[in-house]
Write a protein that holds these residues in place. Structure first.
Motif, PDB file in Angstrom:
ATOM      1  N   THR A   2     -25.202 -36.129 -20.849  1.00 45.24           N
ATOM      2  CA  THR A   2     -24.915 -37.024 -20.502  1.00 45.24           C
ATOM      3  C   THR A   2     -25.061 -37.061 -18.722  1.00 45.24           C
ATOM      4  N   ALA A   3     -25.429 -38.216 -18.517  1.00 49.82           N
ATOM      5  CA  ALA A   3     -25.848 -38.769 -17.060  1.00 49.82           C
ATOM      6  C   ALA A   3     -24.385 -38.463 -15.757  1.00 49.82           C
ATOM      7  N   ASP A  17     -29.624 -40.917 -24.362  1.00 53.68           N
ATOM      8  CA  ASP A  17     -29.021 -41.219 -25.999  1.00 53.68           C
ATOM      9  C   ASP A  17     -30.557 -41.383 -27.113  1.00 53.68           C
ATOM     10  N   ALA A  18     -30.946 -42.210 -26.202  1.00 52.70           N
ATOM     11  CA  ALA A  18     -32.588 -42.175 -27.605  1.00 52.70           C
ATOM     12  C   ALA A  18     -32.922 -41.255 -28.252  1.00 52.70           C
ATOM     13  N   PRO A  24     -24.002 -30.854 -30.890  1.00 50.13           N
ATOM     14  CA  PRO A  24     -22.485 -30.788 -30.490  1.00 50.13           C
ATOM     15  C   PRO A  24     -21.892 -30.660 -29.312  1.00 50.13           C
ATOM     16  N   SER A  25     -22.385 -30.096 -28.744  1.00 48.90           N
ATOM     17  CA  SER A  25     -21.520 -29.876 -27.374  1.00 48.90           C
ATOM     18  C   SER A  25     -22.968 -30.018 -26.134  1.00 48.90           C
ATOM     19  N   PRO A  26     -23.271 -31.786 -26.057  1.00 51.16           N
ATOM     20  CA  PRO A  26     -23.983 -32.499 -24.834  1.00 51.16           C
ATOM     21  C   PRO A  26     -23.707 -31.442 -23.682  1.00 51.16           C
ATOM     22  N   SER A  41     -18.622 -26.010 -12.756  1.00 46.25           N
ATOM     23  CA  SER A  41     -18.973 -24.267 -13.031  1.00 46.25           C
ATOM     24  C   SER A  41     -19.553 -24.964 -14.532  1.00 46.25           C
ATOM     25  N   GLY A  42     -19.188 -26.053 -15.013  1.00 47.60           N
ATOM     26  CA  GLY A  42     -18.961 -26.926 -15.855  1.00 47.60           C
ATOM     27  C   GLY A  42     -20.852 -27.570 -15.803  1.00 47.60           C
ATOM     28  N   ALA A  43     -21.405 -27.993 -15.046  1.00 48.89           N
ATOM     29  CA  ALA A  43     -22.445 -28.289 -14.869  1.00 48.89           C
ATOM     30  C   ALA A  43     -23.974 -27.822 -15.456  1.00 48.89           C
ATOM     31  N   ASP A  44     -24.853 -27.848 -16.100  1.00 52.90           N
ATOM     32  CA  ASP A  44     -25.480 -27.216 -16.775  1.00 52.90           C
ATOM     33  C   ASP A  44     -27.271 -28.289 -16.527  1.00 52.90           C
ATOM     34  N   ILE A  45     -27.490 -29.415 -15.851  1.00 51.16           N
ATOM     35  CA  ILE A  45     -27.962 -29.241 -15.435  1.00 51.16           C
ATOM     36  C   ILE A  45     -27.463 -30.105 -14.146  1.00 51.16           C
TER      37      ILE A  45
END
Length: 151
Positions: A2-3, A17-18, A24-26, A41-45
């Motif tokens: 998700t952006a 998305d394409a 399971p967890s984006p 702290s929940g940011a992945d990128i």
């Protein structure tokens, strides 16, 4: 994946998305850099700016150091982080409430932002991770995504 909401989602979410497989967890991307609050702290990128002279990516604070930083040119990052709204009144002052404006608002782009196909293909081919099957599939079928209007 998700952006971040706003211009970043308008620019990236449709292609993400394409192109990316559903999971399971984006992963969650957030904008980070000078003038923005520290990323949670929940940011992945982290979408971070590069220094305009040195080209070095902005370093995130220690609590967000586990997130993967993705450097963006400072102009692109600034546009995503601090979009300039269309001002409905002149910048020098407001118009009286009884006056209606007769000039149209600034036109929006007819098409959503699209990455350049050649740059995307060249960048993807240089990544070591292109050996993974799902990423190799994107590279091999890029013409299909071009026809779909992603590029």
């Amino acid at each position: 994946m998700t952006a971040p909401h706003g211009p970043a989602a308008e620019v990236f979410q449709r292609a993400l998305d394409a192109l990316l497989p559903a999971g399971p967890s984006p992963l969650r991307a957030v904008l980070a850099g000078p003038g923005l609050p520290a990323p949670d702290s929940g940011a992945d990128i982290l979408l971070v700016p590069t220094h305009p002279r040195t080209g070095e990516a902005w370093a995130p604070p220690a609590q967000a150091s586990h997130a993967y930083p993705v450097p963006l040119p400072v102009g692109v990052w600034r546009w995503l982080a601090f979009p300039e709204p269309h001002l409905p009144v002149p910048a020098s002052g407001g118009m009286p409430d009884s006056v209606l404006r007769d000039d149209p608002p600034a036109p929006r782009a007819r098409y959503p932002f699209r990455a350049d196909e050649g740059v995307f293909r060249h960048t993807l081919a240089r990544l070591p991770a292109v050996r993974y099957p799902w990423l190799r599939e994107i590279l091999e079928n890029l013409d299909r995504y071009v026809c779909a209007g992603l590029f």
